[in-house]
Design a protein around this motif. Structure first.
Motif, mmCIF file in Angstrom:
data_model
loop_
_atom_site.group_PDB
_atom_site.id
_atom_site.type_symbol
_atom_site.label_atom_id
_atom_site.label_comp_id
_atom_site.label_asym_id
_atom_site.label_seq_id
_atom_site.Cartn_x
_atom_site.Cartn_y
_atom_site.Cartn_z
ATOM 1 N N THR A 1 0.827 -1.216 0.000
ATOM 2 C CA THR A 1 0.000 0.000 0.000
ATOM 3 C C THR A 1 0.853 1.254 0.000
ATOM 4 O O THR A 1 0.570 2.211 -0.732
ATOM 5 N N LEU A 2 1.915 1.272 0.802
ATOM 6 C CA LEU A 2 2.777 2.458 0.870
ATOM 7 C C LEU A 2 3.485 2.721 -0.458
ATOM 8 O O LEU A 2 3.747 3.874 -0.806
ATOM 9 N N ARG A 3 3.759 1.654 -1.215
ATOM 10 C CA ARG A 3 4.433 1.819 -2.509
ATOM 11 C C ARG A 3 3.563 2.551 -3.522
ATOM 12 O O ARG A 3 4.071 3.188 -4.440
ATOM 13 N N MET A 4 2.234 2.420 -3.367
ATOM 14 C CA MET A 4 1.328 3.023 -4.340
ATOM 15 C C MET A 4 0.476 4.126 -3.718
ATOM 16 O O MET A 4 -0.663 4.357 -4.088
ATOM 17 N N GLY A 5 1.068 4.848 -2.762
ATOM 18 C CA GLY A 5 0.341 5.892 -2.048
ATOM 19 C C GLY A 5 -0.295 6.938 -2.941
ATOM 20 O O GLY A 5 -1.444 7.327 -2.750
ATOM 21 N N SER A 6 0.432 7.401 -3.949
ATOM 22 C CA SER A 6 -0.092 8.461 -4.813
ATOM 23 C C SER A 6 -1.266 7.990 -5.656
ATOM 24 O O SER A 6 -2.075 8.804 -6.115
ATOM 25 N N VAL A 7 -1.352 6.682 -5.881
ATOM 26 C CA VAL A 7 -2.494 6.129 -6.621
ATOM 27 C C VAL A 7 -3.732 6.111 -5.724
ATOM 28 O O VAL A 7 -4.857 6.351 -6.180
ATOM 29 N N ILE A 8 -3.515 5.833 -4.441
ATOM 30 C CA ILE A 8 -4.619 5.748 -3.482
ATOM 31 C C ILE A 8 -5.240 7.116 -3.239
ATOM 32 O O ILE A 8 -6.454 7.273 -3.188
ATOM 33 N N SER A 9 -4.378 8.127 -3.090
ATOM 34 C CA SER A 9 -4.873 9.480 -2.824
ATOM 35 C C SER A 9 -3.827 10.502 -3.226
ATOM 36 O O SER A 9 -2.625 10.278 -3.020
ATOM 37 N N PRO A 10 -4.255 11.636 -3.791
ATOM 38 C CA PRO A 10 -3.294 12.693 -4.137
ATOM 39 C C PRO A 10 -2.634 13.301 -2.905
ATOM 40 O O PRO A 10 -1.631 14.016 -3.026
ATOM 41 N N ASP A 11 -3.180 13.019 -1.721
ATOM 42 C CA ASP A 11 -2.600 13.528 -0.473
ATOM 43 C C ASP A 11 -1.352 12.757 -0.070
ATOM 44 O O ASP A 11 -0.597 13.207 0.804
ATOM 45 N N TYR A 12 -1.134 11.571 -0.664
ATOM 46 C CA TYR A 12 -0.046 10.702 -0.248
ATOM 47 C C TYR A 12 1.035 10.625 -1.313
ATOM 48 O O TYR A 12 0.815 10.923 -2.490
ATOM 49 N N SER A 13 2.201 10.190 -0.882
ATOM 50 C CA SER A 13 3.321 9.934 -1.796
ATOM 51 C C SER A 13 3.589 8.441 -1.852
ATOM 52 O O SER A 13 3.050 7.663 -1.055
ATOM 53 N N ASN A 14 4.428 8.031 -2.775
ATOM 54 C CA ASN A 14 4.876 6.640 -2.833
ATOM 55 C C ASN A 14 6.083 6.482 -1.910
ATOM 56 O O ASN A 14 7.031 7.269 -1.991
ATOM 57 N N TYR A 15 6.028 5.489 -1.054
ATOM 58 C CA TYR A 15 7.096 5.309 -0.068
ATOM 59 C C TYR A 15 7.892 4.045 -0.368
ATOM 60 O O TYR A 15 7.345 3.026 -0.773
ATOM 61 N N SER A 16 9.189 4.134 -0.129
ATOM 62 C CA SER A 16 10.102 3.035 -0.434
ATOM 63 C C SER A 16 10.088 1.984 0.662
ATOM 64 O O SER A 16 9.581 2.203 1.768
ATOM 65 N N MET A 17 10.687 0.860 0.364
ATOM 66 C CA MET A 17 10.864 -0.206 1.337
ATOM 67 C C MET A 17 11.696 0.293 2.524
ATOM 68 O O MET A 17 11.443 -0.066 3.667
ATOM 69 N N ASP A 18 12.688 1.143 2.233
ATOM 70 C CA ASP A 18 13.535 1.678 3.305
ATOM 71 C C ASP A 18 12.717 2.512 4.282
ATOM 72 O O ASP A 18 12.932 2.462 5.499
ATOM 73 N N TYR A 19 11.773 3.300 3.747
ATOM 74 C CA TYR A 19 10.917 4.110 4.624
ATOM 75 C C TYR A 19 10.109 3.210 5.553
ATOM 76 O O TYR A 19 10.024 3.455 6.758
ATOM 77 N N VAL A 20 9.511 2.159 4.990
ATOM 78 C CA VAL A 20 8.710 1.236 5.808
ATOM 79 C C VAL A 20 9.588 0.574 6.861
ATOM 80 O O VAL A 20 9.217 0.488 8.041
ATOM 81 N N ASN A 21 10.761 0.117 6.461
ATOM 82 C CA ASN A 21 11.658 -0.557 7.408
ATOM 83 C C ASN A 21 12.102 0.371 8.532
ATOM 84 O O ASN A 21 12.293 -0.059 9.674
ATOM 85 N N ASP A 22 12.264 1.666 8.212
ATOM 86 C CA ASP A 22 12.692 2.638 9.223
ATOM 87 C C ASP A 22 11.562 3.039 10.168
ATOM 88 O O ASP A 22 11.810 3.442 11.312
#
Length: 281
Positions: free
Chosen positions: A47-68
């Motif tokens: 879900t975090l990888r496709m954030g911008s598709v879900i809502s214009p309020d969100y960005s796409n986040y990398s695996m590193d972001y999730v792991n951190d």
């Protein structure tokens, strides 16, 4: 970094985690099931990888972001230093009581304890902690990361400071809270579960098909989802548990669970999470 403890890696706990990660929280996700935690991690990353598709309020986040930002654990004691804890345990009071008794032992008396429950009394939950003033209900709606409003439930002992704190907390998610008083089911599920239960009866009695029932609600009343679609989204087992709580609490026959719903649970037809409910997924 804002630290948030989330207990329960089921549908709701996972979606609250996703919403929190979209808004910059560091999330400590707890569940006794390693399988549930692994499934939650997969959904979070996807879900975090496709954030911008879900809502214009969100960005796409990398695996590193999730792991951190996401830590998963089977040890509830790991949330002891979180300022806010959101509990998403199944709708069984005995299981919730075990969790709050443990949180009472490991957390400071200032920790904000948020019960994400659909029907169980917040006052009854708060009875398991020394300082019940800091226990409050927040009923997140599915899908959590797309809903801008939540139902906030004030227990008998919940004080004004706690209400203000939770308003600030949900404000960091970009959400507004509608504060209501505590009775089982509150407003949303006390009403919506009547819809879902009676809709199941109309299908069981042969009055209409599943599609016809939902189309009437969507096309005649303008609802985005019909009651049976909603039941599939929530989980048929969760709907049954909630109806049982409502029936036990009010002893009113209108909350008596439809036999079709019980049969579906026995057959493993739980809705979206099992791949089949009233609809196939």
């Amino acid at each position: 970094m804002k630290k948030l403890g989330i207990i329960g890696a089921g549908t709701m706990g996972t979606d609250v985690s996703i919403d929190a990660l979209f808004h910059g929280f560091q999330v400590m996700l707890v569940d006794i099931s390693n399988i549930a935690l692994k499934n939650a991690q997969k959904k979070v990353r996807r879900t975090l990888r496709m954030g911008s598709v879900i809502s214009p309020d969100y960005s796409n986040y990398s695996m590193d972001y999730v792991n951190d930002h996401l830590i998963v654990t089977e040890n509830i004691d790991d949330v002891k230093y979180c300022d806010v804890i959101v509990e998403n345990v199944c709708e069984k009071i005995e299981e919730k009581e075990k969790v709050y008794c443990r949180l009472n032992e490991i957390c400071s008396e200032d920790t904000l304890l948020v019960a994400n429950t659909s029907c169980i009394s917040i006052t009854r939950i708060a009875n398991n902690v020394v300082n019940p003033r800091r226990v409050i209900g927040v009923h997140f709606m599915n899908p959590v990361y797309l809903k801008k409003v939540v139902e906030v439930i004030r227990g008998y002992y919940t004080d004004d400071e706690c209400v203000d704190r939770v308003k600030h907390f949900i404000g960091e998610f970009g959400k507004k809270g509608i504060v209501v008083n505590d009775y089982p089911g509150f407003v949303s599920n006390r009403v919506s579960h009547l819809f879902m239960n009676e809709a199941a009866y109309t299908v069981m009695d042969g009055v209409a098909t599943v599609h016809q029932v939902d189309d009437i609600f969507k096309q005649c009343f303008g609802h985005k989802m019909g009651p049976l679609e909603t039941a599939d989204l929530i989980g048929i087992d969760v709907v049954v548990d909630s109806l049982n709580i409502l029936y036990e609490s009010y002893q009113d026959s209108k909350f008596r669970c439809c036999p079709l719903l019980k049969k579906m649970v026995a057959a493993g037809l739980l809705g979206r999470k099992s791949g089949k409910g009233f609809y196939n997924y």
